[in-house]
Design a protein around this motif. Structure first.
Motif, PDB file in Angstrom:
ATOM      1  N   ILE A  18       0.821  -1.202   0.000  1.00  0.00           N
ATOM      2  CA  ILE A  18       0.000   0.000   0.000  1.00  0.00           C
ATOM      3  C   ILE A  18       0.860   1.259   0.000  1.00  0.00           C
ATOM      4  O   ILE A  18       2.010   1.248   0.438  1.00  0.00           O
ATOM      5  N   GLY A  19       0.268   2.357  -0.507  1.00  0.00           N
ATOM      6  CA  GLY A  19       0.959   3.624  -0.574  1.00  0.00           C
ATOM      7  C   GLY A  19       0.241   4.699   0.217  1.00  0.00           C
ATOM      8  O   GLY A  19      -0.673   4.415   1.001  1.00  0.00           O
ATOM      9  N   VAL A  20       0.623   5.955  -0.011  1.00  0.00           N
ATOM     10  CA  VAL A  20       0.049   7.076   0.734  1.00  0.00           C
ATOM     11  C   VAL A  20      -1.474   7.141   0.609  1.00  0.00           C
ATOM     12  O   VAL A  20      -2.175   7.249   1.627  1.00  0.00           O
ATOM     13  N   PRO A  21      -2.052   7.078  -0.611  1.00  0.00           N
ATOM     14  CA  PRO A  21      -3.516   7.169  -0.708  1.00  0.00           C
ATOM     15  C   PRO A  21      -4.231   6.076   0.085  1.00  0.00           C
ATOM     16  O   PRO A  21      -5.277   6.332   0.709  1.00  0.00           O
ATOM     17  N   ASP A  22      -3.678   4.861   0.062  1.00  0.00           N
ATOM     18  CA  ASP A  22      -4.313   3.751   0.773  1.00  0.00           C
ATOM     19  C   ASP A  22      -4.382   4.017   2.271  1.00  0.00           C
ATOM     20  O   ASP A  22      -5.415   3.807   2.919  1.00  0.00           O
ATOM     21  N   ILE A  23      -3.267   4.490   2.844  1.00  0.00           N
ATOM     22  CA  ILE A  23      -3.245   4.758   4.281  1.00  0.00           C
ATOM     23  C   ILE A  23      -4.178   5.911   4.624  1.00  0.00           C
ATOM     24  O   ILE A  23      -4.867   5.896   5.647  1.00  0.00           O
ATOM     25  N   TYR A 153      -9.165 -11.126   6.939  1.00  0.00           N
ATOM     26  CA  TYR A 153      -8.373 -12.333   6.679  1.00  0.00           C
ATOM     27  C   TYR A 153      -7.578 -12.208   5.378  1.00  0.00           C
ATOM     28  O   TYR A 153      -6.549 -12.864   5.205  1.00  0.00           O
ATOM     29  N   ARG A 154      -8.052 -11.341   4.489  1.00  0.00           N
ATOM     30  CA  ARG A 154      -7.443 -11.222   3.163  1.00  0.00           C
ATOM     31  C   ARG A 154      -6.319 -10.192   3.158  1.00  0.00           C
ATOM     32  O   ARG A 154      -6.003  -9.558   4.165  1.00  0.00           O
ATOM     33  N   ARG A 155      -5.743  -9.974   1.973  1.00  0.00           N
ATOM     34  CA  ARG A 155      -4.625  -9.050   1.824  1.00  0.00           C
ATOM     35  C   ARG A 155      -5.050  -7.619   2.131  1.00  0.00           C
ATOM     36  O   ARG A 155      -6.179  -7.213   1.883  1.00  0.00           O
ATOM     37  N   ILE A 156      -4.101  -6.812   2.602  1.00  0.00           N
ATOM     38  CA  ILE A 156      -4.388  -5.447   3.001  1.00  0.00           C
ATOM     39  C   ILE A 156      -4.835  -4.584   1.823  1.00  0.00           C
ATOM     40  O   ILE A 156      -5.667  -3.682   1.990  1.00  0.00           O
ATOM     41  N   ASP A 157      -4.321  -4.853   0.606  1.00  0.00           N
ATOM     42  CA  ASP A 157      -4.695  -3.995  -0.517  1.00  0.00           C
ATOM     43  C   ASP A 157      -6.157  -4.201  -0.923  1.00  0.00           C
ATOM     44  O   ASP A 157      -6.786  -3.281  -1.461  1.00  0.00           O
ATOM     45  N   LEU A 158      -6.741  -5.386  -0.654  1.00  0.00           N
ATOM     46  CA  LEU A 158      -8.164  -5.582  -0.900  1.00  0.00           C
ATOM     47  C   LEU A 158      -8.971  -4.685   0.036  1.00  0.00           C
ATOM     48  O   LEU A 158      -9.926  -4.025  -0.381  1.00  0.00           O
ATOM     49  N   ASN A 159      -8.575  -4.643   1.301  1.00  0.00           N
ATOM     50  CA  ASN A 159      -9.229  -3.767   2.260  1.00  0.00           C
ATOM     51  C   ASN A 159      -9.131  -2.313   1.824  1.00  0.00           C
ATOM     52  O   ASN A 159     -10.090  -1.537   1.947  1.00  0.00           O
ATOM     53  N   ALA A 160      -7.972  -1.915   1.315  1.00  0.00           N
ATOM     54  CA  ALA A 160      -7.765  -0.532   0.890  1.00  0.00           C
ATOM     55  C   ALA A 160      -8.685  -0.175  -0.270  1.00  0.00           C
ATOM     56  O   ALA A 160      -9.242   0.931  -0.318  1.00  0.00           O
ATOM     57  N   ARG A 161      -8.874  -1.101  -1.218  1.00  0.00           N
ATOM     58  CA  ARG A 161      -9.755  -0.820  -2.359  1.00  0.00           C
ATOM     59  C   ARG A 161     -11.209  -0.684  -1.918  1.00  0.00           C
ATOM     60  O   ARG A 161     -11.939   0.195  -2.399  1.00  0.00           O
ATOM     61  N   LEU A 163     -12.287   0.259   1.068  1.00  0.00           N
ATOM     62  CA  LEU A 163     -12.418   1.519   1.795  1.00  0.00           C
ATOM     63  C   LEU A 163     -12.377   2.717   0.848  1.00  0.00           C
ATOM     64  O   LEU A 163     -13.077   3.707   1.067  1.00  0.00           O
ATOM     65  N   ALA A 164     -11.556   2.638  -0.196  1.00  0.00           N
ATOM     66  CA  ALA A 164     -11.454   3.743  -1.142  1.00  0.00           C
ATOM     67  C   ALA A 164     -12.800   4.022  -1.803  1.00  0.00           C
ATOM     68  O   ALA A 164     -13.248   5.177  -1.876  1.00  0.00           O
ATOM     69  N   VAL A 165     -13.460   2.974  -2.264  1.00  0.00           N
ATOM     70  CA  VAL A 165     -14.761   3.142  -2.929  1.00  0.00           C
ATOM     71  C   VAL A 165     -15.787   3.724  -1.956  1.00  0.00           C
ATOM     72  O   VAL A 165     -16.495   4.696  -2.266  1.00  0.00           O
ATOM     73  N   LEU A 166     -15.872   3.153  -0.756  1.00  0.00           N
ATOM     74  CA  LEU A 166     -16.859   3.614   0.221  1.00  0.00           C
ATOM     75  C   LEU A 166     -16.593   5.046   0.644  1.00  0.00           C
ATOM     76  O   LEU A 166     -17.514   5.863   0.775  1.00  0.00           O
ATOM     77  N   CYS A 228       3.546  -0.790   3.931  1.00  0.00           N
ATOM     78  CA  CYS A 228       3.551   0.266   2.917  1.00  0.00           C
ATOM     79  C   CYS A 228       4.825   0.198   2.069  1.00  0.00           C
ATOM     80  O   CYS A 228       5.809  -0.435   2.439  1.00  0.00           O
ATOM     81  N   ARG A 229       4.792   0.889   0.949  1.00  0.00           N
ATOM     82  CA  ARG A 229       5.868   0.760  -0.031  1.00  0.00           C
ATOM     83  C   ARG A 229       7.150   1.458   0.403  1.00  0.00           C
ATOM     84  O   ARG A 229       8.246   1.032   0.062  1.00  0.00           O
ATOM     85  N   ASP A 230       7.029   2.549   1.122  1.00  0.00           N
ATOM     86  CA  ASP A 230       8.201   3.306   1.547  1.00  0.00           C
ATOM     87  C   ASP A 230       7.978   3.769   2.978  1.00  0.00           C
ATOM     88  O   ASP A 230       7.502   4.893   3.207  1.00  0.00           O
ATOM     89  N   PRO A 231       8.288   2.925   3.975  1.00  0.00           N
ATOM     90  CA  PRO A 231       7.964   3.247   5.368  1.00  0.00           C
ATOM     91  C   PRO A 231       8.526   4.586   5.841  1.00  0.00           C
ATOM     92  O   PRO A 231       7.924   5.247   6.684  1.00  0.00           O
ATOM     93  N   ARG A 232       9.677   5.008   5.323  1.00  0.00           N
ATOM     94  CA  ARG A 232      10.294   6.243   5.805  1.00  0.00           C
ATOM     95  C   ARG A 232       9.531   7.487   5.367  1.00  0.00           C
ATOM     96  O   ARG A 232       9.672   8.547   5.964  1.00  0.00           O
ATOM     97  N   ARG A 233       8.739   7.365   4.305  1.00  0.00           N
ATOM     98  CA  ARG A 233       8.023   8.546   3.816  1.00  0.00           C
ATOM     99  C   ARG A 233       6.503   8.390   3.843  1.00  0.00           C
ATOM    100  O   ARG A 233       5.776   9.356   4.060  1.00  0.00           O
ATOM    101  N   THR A 234       6.013   7.185   3.589  1.00  0.00           N
ATOM    102  CA  THR A 234       4.577   6.984   3.406  1.00  0.00           C
ATOM    103  C   THR A 234       3.771   7.366   4.636  1.00  0.00           C
ATOM    104  O   THR A 234       2.771   8.087   4.544  1.00  0.00           O
ATOM    105  N   VAL A 235       4.181   6.884   5.814  1.00  0.00           N
ATOM    106  CA  VAL A 235       3.406   7.115   7.032  1.00  0.00           C
ATOM    107  C   VAL A 235       3.332   8.600   7.359  1.00  0.00           C
ATOM    108  O   VAL A 235       2.260   9.137   7.674  1.00  0.00           O
TER     109      VAL A 235
END
Length: 482
Positions: A18-23, A153-161, A163-166, A228-235
């Motif tokens: 996941i990236g910045v938008p997902d978080i 139970y599933r992958r985090i990126d499924l949860n992110a998608r 949440l994004a739609v909702l 996340c993809r880049d822990p030093r910057r994304t969070v």
């Protein structure tokens, strides 16, 4: 899963998913814009009589931006799904870290389970009024619990998608409502809600509490640092964006609501209509279809918030299990999905037991399950914010790690003092959140739970130091860095 698969399950979460938008979606979904617009803001106006609620959003956004400076600086050096627990461990010590972990588990579990009361009650009411289908609220809650268990139970990126739609649908609905109220303001537009007099008239302390409750979840970005993809910057980027979005958007929504009702009528209108105020004002400007659509999106908004808190709890269980503070099985991640599936299952079972108990024994889903549990959770999170602010100072005191004085000392101290004031107000005005009489035993009993849990955690941390030195040494260390 088979026994062999479980034994081989790793203790690391899926990486670089996941990236910045997902978080940002996870964080903003936890605070739920439509829930704040329909519930929190009218309730704030009604119970406190403070017209300056829009200004309070901006003030608290500034305070939390101060907090985010130190929080973001620490996130560049610590990547751990335990977030608060790990930060306080590295800044204040292992024993305080375990105390914080216990508070975090209780706070986030309380928030998540409490939301099931609102979710089941709102959905059951909508099904009854719109479709003529009468179901017990707790049956509806259990249905959503199964869906959330599947997603957890599933992958985090499924949860992110999901949440994004909702969240996009929910946010657009609130924005359309805001614009319609500003465009049709019966008394014209006014900046009075941002004035000093509007800010200081009424039950100011209680109003700050209601406003602070709207930000709950903004701090959860660090929980996903291992995924996340880049822990030093994304969070850090996601946290700053989330605070800005929540603060500005909610301030605009509160102001637009005041404009739609009228500056001198908003408090009385909030007391008269309560959570229905948004739908009453929306129907006036957007037609009868707005109310039906709004009720549907209110359900999806609460679902998104519940899913977001479920993911947070699962990751706390995972982090504490992986490091031996809790049973090691909780620290297993799914071999294929990379999810903290044992933590997710544990949270699901806990929530199911509480919902069933309330349902079968006739408990109140709103007045007790939602109101008591979510406010208990909010109090715990504020305590953790205070401790984390000072943990940042402690962490960088030993090694500045290239961070400037603003991020490692000045901003954390200022935010710590400001949040300490908010915590004091929360303890002394807790009845305003619960809606109980000033002499009710609940006003001190529920805050005492947070304190007691913290003390138990401190004692358990001290016990681990002598009884299990290996586990004690692993506290707060997280997964090996890439």
């Amino acid at each position: 899963m088979t026994v062999n698969e479980s034994a081989a399950a790793p203790a690391t979460l899926s990486r670089r998913r996941i990236g910045v938008p997902d978080i940002v979606f996870f964080v903003v979904a936890a605070s739920s814009p439509l829930t704040v617009a329909a519930g929190g803001t009218p309730q704030n106006f009604a119970t406190t009589g403070v017209l300056g609620v829009p200004m309070m959003f901006l003030i608290l956004a500034a305070v939390l931006a101060l907090f985010s400076a130190g929080y973001a600086a620490m996130s560049r050096h610590i990547s751990n799904a335990g977030a608060f627990y790990a930060y306080i461990t590295h800044g204040l010590g292992r024993v305080p870290g375990v105390g914080a972990a216990f508070v975090a588990l209780v706070a986030y579990n309380a928030m998540q389970v409490g939301l099931y009361g609102l979710l089941g009650f709102s959905t059951a009411g909508f099904l009854s009024s719109s479709l003529g289908v009468d179901l017990p609220w707790w049956v509806v809650s259990l249905f959503f619990l199964v869906v959330i268990a599947f997603l957890g139970y599933r992958r985090i990126d499924l949860n992110a998608r999901v949440l994004a739609v909702l969240l996009v649908c929910e946010g657009l609905l609130v924005l359309v409502f805001d614009i319609s109220q500003v465009a049709s303001a019966p008394q014209g537009l006014s900046l009075e809600p941002f004035s000093w007099s509007a800010l200081t008239t009424g039950a100011v302390g209680a109003a700050f509490l209601w406003t602070m409750a709207a930000f709950m979840g903004f701090e959860s970005g660090a929980i996903y640092s291992e995924e996340c993809r880049d822990p030093r910057r994304t969070v850090s980027r996601a946290t700053y964006i989330a605070v800005a979005v929540i603060g500005v958007f909610y301030a605009f929504t509160a102001w637009a609501t005041a404009m739609g009702a009228g500056t001198d009528k908003i408090i009385d209108a909030s007391r008269e209509h309560g959570p229905e105020l948004v739908f009453v004002l929306g129907e006036r400007t957007l037609g009868s279809g707005f109310s039906t659509l709004g009720q549907v999106f209110l359900i999806t908004a609460v679902f998104a918030a519940t899913l977001s808190f479920h993911n947070a709890v699962a990751r706390y269980f995972f982090a504490l299990g992986r490091e031996g503070v809790l049973p090691p099985k909780l620290g297993l991640s799914h071999p294929r999905h990379g999810s903290p599936y044992m933590g997710s299952i544990s949270q699901t079972v806990f929530a199911m037991v509480v919902v069933l108990a309330f349902g079968l024994f006739g408990g109140d889903p709103m007045g007790t399950l939602f109101n008591w549990f979510t406010n208990l959770g909010a109090l715990g999170v504020i305590l953790l914010l205070v401790c984390t602010s000072f943990a940042v100072v402690g962490f960088f005191r030993r090694d500045v790690r290239g961070e400037n004085a603003w991020s490692r000392v000045v901003a954390p101290v200022l935010s710590g003092l400001a949040l300490l004031a908010v915590l004091y107000v929360a303890f002394t005005n807790f009845s305003a959140l619960l809606g109980t009489p000033p002499d009710s035993a609940l006003n001190w009993a529920l805050p005492a739970v947070v304190v007691l849990v913290g003390v138990v955690g401190l004692c358990y941390g001290a016990y681990l130091r002598s009884a299990n030195p290996a586990a004690y040494a692993r506290i707060g260390q997280g997964a090996p860095q890439d």
